[in-house]
Design a protein around this motif. Sequence first.
Motif, PDB file in Angstrom:
ATOM      1  N   UNK A 238      33.625  13.790  -0.341  1.00  0.00           N
ATOM      2  CA  UNK A 238      34.937  13.185  -0.533  1.00  0.00           C
ATOM      3  C   UNK A 238      35.591  12.977   0.820  1.00  0.00           C
ATOM      4  N   UNK A 239      36.535  12.043   0.833  1.00  0.00           N
ATOM      5  CA  UNK A 239      37.237  11.736   2.063  1.00  0.00           C
ATOM      6  C   UNK A 239      38.731  11.597   1.766  1.00  0.00           C
ATOM      7  N   UNK A 240      39.538  11.900   2.761  1.00  0.00           N
ATOM      8  CA  UNK A 240      40.975  11.661   2.643  1.00  0.00           C
ATOM      9  C   UNK A 240      41.480  11.130   3.975  1.00  0.00           C
ATOM     10  N   UNK A 241      42.619  10.451   3.934  1.00  0.00           N
ATOM     11  CA  UNK A 241      43.202   9.930   5.170  1.00  0.00           C
ATOM     12  C   UNK A 241      44.223  10.924   5.694  1.00  0.00           C
ATOM     13  N   UNK A 242      44.354  10.973   7.014  1.00  0.00           N
ATOM     14  CA  UNK A 242      45.312  11.855   7.673  1.00  0.00           C
ATOM     15  C   UNK A 242      46.327  10.987   8.392  1.00  0.00           C
ATOM     16  N   UNK A 243      47.515  10.851   7.807  1.00  0.00           N
ATOM     17  CA  UNK A 243      48.551  10.007   8.399  1.00  0.00           C
ATOM     18  C   UNK A 243      49.443  10.776   9.366  1.00  0.00           C
ATOM     19  N   UNK A 244      49.071  12.011   9.657  1.00  0.00           N
ATOM     20  CA  UNK A 244      49.822  12.767  10.659  1.00  0.00           C
ATOM     21  C   UNK A 244      49.457  12.323  12.070  1.00  0.00           C
ATOM     22  N   UNK A 245      48.365  11.567  12.176  1.00  0.00           N
ATOM     23  CA  UNK A 245      47.889  11.084  13.474  1.00  0.00           C
ATOM     24  C   UNK A 245      47.817   9.565  13.425  1.00  0.00           C
ATOM     25  N   UNK A 246      48.410   8.904  14.407  1.00  0.00           N
ATOM     26  CA  UNK A 246      48.349   7.450  14.485  1.00  0.00           C
ATOM     27  C   UNK A 246      47.146   7.034  15.320  1.00  0.00           C
ATOM     28  N   UNK A 247      46.390   6.036  14.843  1.00  0.00           N
ATOM     29  CA  UNK A 247      45.194   5.606  15.562  1.00  0.00           C
ATOM     30  C   UNK A 247      45.265   4.155  16.020  1.00  0.00           C
ATOM     31  N   UNK A 248      46.210   3.372  15.491  1.00  0.00           N
ATOM     32  CA  UNK A 248      46.360   1.994  15.954  1.00  0.00           C
ATOM     33  C   UNK A 248      47.314   1.967  17.133  1.00  0.00           C
ATOM     34  N   UNK A 249      46.849   1.388  18.243  1.00  0.00           N
ATOM     35  CA  UNK A 249      47.600   1.484  19.488  1.00  0.00           C
ATOM     36  C   UNK A 249      48.980   0.853  19.384  1.00  0.00           C
ATOM     37  N   UNK A 250      49.073  -0.309  18.735  1.00  0.00           N
ATOM     38  CA  UNK A 250      50.386  -0.953  18.688  1.00  0.00           C
ATOM     39  C   UNK A 250      51.367  -0.160  17.827  1.00  0.00           C
ATOM     40  N   UNK A 251      50.868   0.525  16.789  1.00  0.00           N
ATOM     41  CA  UNK A 251      51.745   1.362  15.961  1.00  0.00           C
ATOM     42  C   UNK A 251      52.244   2.557  16.771  1.00  0.00           C
ATOM     43  N   UNK A 252      51.377   3.135  17.587  1.00  0.00           N
ATOM     44  CA  UNK A 252      51.790   4.231  18.473  1.00  0.00           C
ATOM     45  C   UNK A 252      52.917   3.762  19.380  1.00  0.00           C
ATOM     46  N   UNK A 253      52.784   2.556  19.918  1.00  0.00           N
ATOM     47  CA  UNK A 253      53.812   2.039  20.809  1.00  0.00           C
ATOM     48  C   UNK A 253      55.106   1.707  20.065  1.00  0.00           C
ATOM     49  N   UNK A 254      54.995   1.302  18.802  1.00  0.00           N
ATOM     50  CA  UNK A 254      56.216   1.081  18.032  1.00  0.00           C
ATOM     51  C   UNK A 254      56.984   2.397  17.867  1.00  0.00           C
ATOM     52  N   UNK A 255      56.271   3.465  17.543  1.00  0.00           N
ATOM     53  CA  UNK A 255      56.922   4.770  17.403  1.00  0.00           C
ATOM     54  C   UNK A 255      57.469   5.241  18.745  1.00  0.00           C
ATOM     55  N   UNK A 256      56.759   4.915  19.836  1.00  0.00           N
ATOM     56  CA  UNK A 256      57.238   5.302  21.162  1.00  0.00           C
ATOM     57  C   UNK A 256      58.597   4.688  21.470  1.00  0.00           C
ATOM     58  N   UNK A 257      58.945   3.589  20.805  1.00  0.00           N
ATOM     59  CA  UNK A 257      60.262   3.003  21.009  1.00  0.00           C
ATOM     60  C   UNK A 257      61.399   3.938  20.636  1.00  0.00           C
ATOM     61  N   UNK A 258      61.107   4.943  19.805  1.00  0.00           N
ATOM     62  CA  UNK A 258      62.146   5.915  19.433  1.00  0.00           C
ATOM     63  C   UNK A 258      62.608   6.752  20.611  1.00  0.00           C
ATOM     64  N   UNK A 259      61.803   6.797  21.681  1.00  0.00           N
ATOM     65  CA  UNK A 259      62.235   7.538  22.869  1.00  0.00           C
ATOM     66  C   UNK A 259      63.563   7.006  23.400  1.00  0.00           C
ATOM     67  N   UNK A 260      63.851   5.739  23.150  1.00  0.00           N
ATOM     68  CA  UNK A 260      65.087   5.140  23.657  1.00  0.00           C
ATOM     69  C   UNK A 260      66.323   5.606  22.908  1.00  0.00           C
ATOM     70  N   UNK A 261      66.144   6.170  21.705  1.00  0.00           N
ATOM     71  CA  UNK A 261      67.318   6.541  20.913  1.00  0.00           C
ATOM     72  C   UNK A 261      67.240   7.995  20.428  1.00  0.00           C
ATOM     73  N   UNK A 262      66.477   8.843  21.124  1.00  0.00           N
ATOM     74  CA  UNK A 262      66.303  10.211  20.627  1.00  0.00           C
ATOM     75  C   UNK A 262      67.622  10.992  20.610  1.00  0.00           C
ATOM     76  N   UNK A 263      68.499  10.733  21.557  1.00  0.00           N
ATOM     77  CA  UNK A 263      69.783  11.440  21.558  1.00  0.00           C
ATOM     78  C   UNK A 263      70.626  11.040  20.356  1.00  0.00           C
ATOM     79  N   UNK A 264      70.558   9.762  20.006  1.00  0.00           N
ATOM     80  CA  UNK A 264      71.278   9.293  18.819  1.00  0.00           C
ATOM     81  C   UNK A 264      70.703   9.924  17.550  1.00  0.00           C
ATOM     82  N   UNK A 265      69.375  10.007  17.452  1.00  0.00           N
ATOM     83  CA  UNK A 265      68.751  10.620  16.285  1.00  0.00           C
ATOM     84  C   UNK A 265      69.176  12.073  16.148  1.00  0.00           C
ATOM     85  N   UNK A 266      69.224  12.777  17.265  1.00  0.00           N
ATOM     86  CA  UNK A 266      69.659  14.176  17.239  1.00  0.00           C
ATOM     87  C   UNK A 266      71.107  14.277  16.766  1.00  0.00           C
TER      88      UNK A 266
END
Length: 484
Positions: A238-266
Amino acid sequence: MTTPFQPVTVIEPWKFEAITQSQFITFTMINPLNHRQLLPALVLRLAVLDSPTAKADDDSPIIVAMIVPKNRETDWNFCTKSGHIQLLLRSHNISRLILIGNNPPRNPGLAIYKRPPTTDTLEEQRLVNELKPLLMSLHPKMSFNRGLPETLFFTYKDDLAYRVTVAKVKGHIVGEFLVEDVELVGGSDRNKELRRRLRFKRMPTLIQSQALLVPLIDYNEATTQTDLESLMKMEGAKFEVDTRVLVQQYVIHMVAGLFLIVSHLKERYEQGFFPRALCLGIGGGVLLSFLNTQMGLHVTGVESDVSVLIAATEHFGFNKSLAIRVIVADAMEVIQNFLPLNPGGKMDDKFDVIMVDLDSSDAKNGFCAPPPEFVKKSVFEDLRSLLDDHGALIINVVPLNELFFTTLVKELGEIFHNVYIIDTGNQENFVVIAILSPSSSGDDDDNIFLERLKSTIPGTYPFVTFHPLKGDVHDINIPNIIFL
């Protein structure tokens, strides 16, 4: 459906004499070659595609031939017009693309691909020489104005070592699509790179979603064979997917955009609110799951085709919950008529981040993201109205051409405080981030969102470079971006 194959006897030779925009002809013929390693079939399938932008009066057309990789004959990349168009448009100025491959079976059954052994370079060159007379007959007349033409040969290479189709589905909006399990070339003997992928037939060379695939093996069945083919042969595998880890490079970079607003998120969290994200385009749901489980955001996703949503649930572990809300509708209609509600059903002011991962539904002139109809000032104004004053708009961009890109950036720059670009390094995607106030990023040791970002996408921060756009957009130098 796969394009039907026609006997060569019904193909009029004059159809190849001139370049005709978007002309697509497929036919089969008895294999005239003495080469049984790459093209062993008794019958060959040929496909001839003229560029949608080719000029009929061009006296120096560029003709390119490609041999379909062995065992990939039924892959949508090589047996559909949409796949041929994407292959053609990945390179500049091609007038005509000719594909030659083994004739695929009409009913191939479960599609399994196993990468064949590497072909000797001398063998490849011998095959090219044997194909030259055939290719000459498929050149337009104008190619001979300056003597015998030279056909360019392209070799198709990717990172696929093994692939099996998990599901084939037809959606009422996106059309046919596949869920596939794949093993990628590379990785150690004990750590094979296994992925689950989602691909649409309308754009088969594009991987819509990709997630880490994890085999579930009983301790007593532990084995040194970690390749996908061996694992699938194990009883009860059997197999399952692990969405705790991002493997597509552009998706990783989209999430990296949150670095610009981390103080606001906090700040939002300390005020008693869960930061909220709006994701336009769900695909396999990997990004939404990650934002919720790893970043602690409440997420609203918008997907136009319920079949894609069902596939995300059944094959990518996507689960709707109080923290993940899904709207099945057209994204353009949603952003124009959106009434933001938090998961508890009370009115909430704005989203803290909007992520756009939409592509054009019409690939006849090339793939682009977001769709051309999305790149309008009125659309960006609608998105701006849904954002908190300290929020961010993050867009996955694959430019159709340079005008497409400059228009997108210029329109965003007229509405938002700052616009940033992350080059994903693959010469196709880059991520554009627009924020409404000065960046709230900072090295706050007590910021839970900053720590989550650092721990979940290591290696991306602080090495991602954000480029604030200043001055005329036409003066921006974006490295490694190839405009089709």
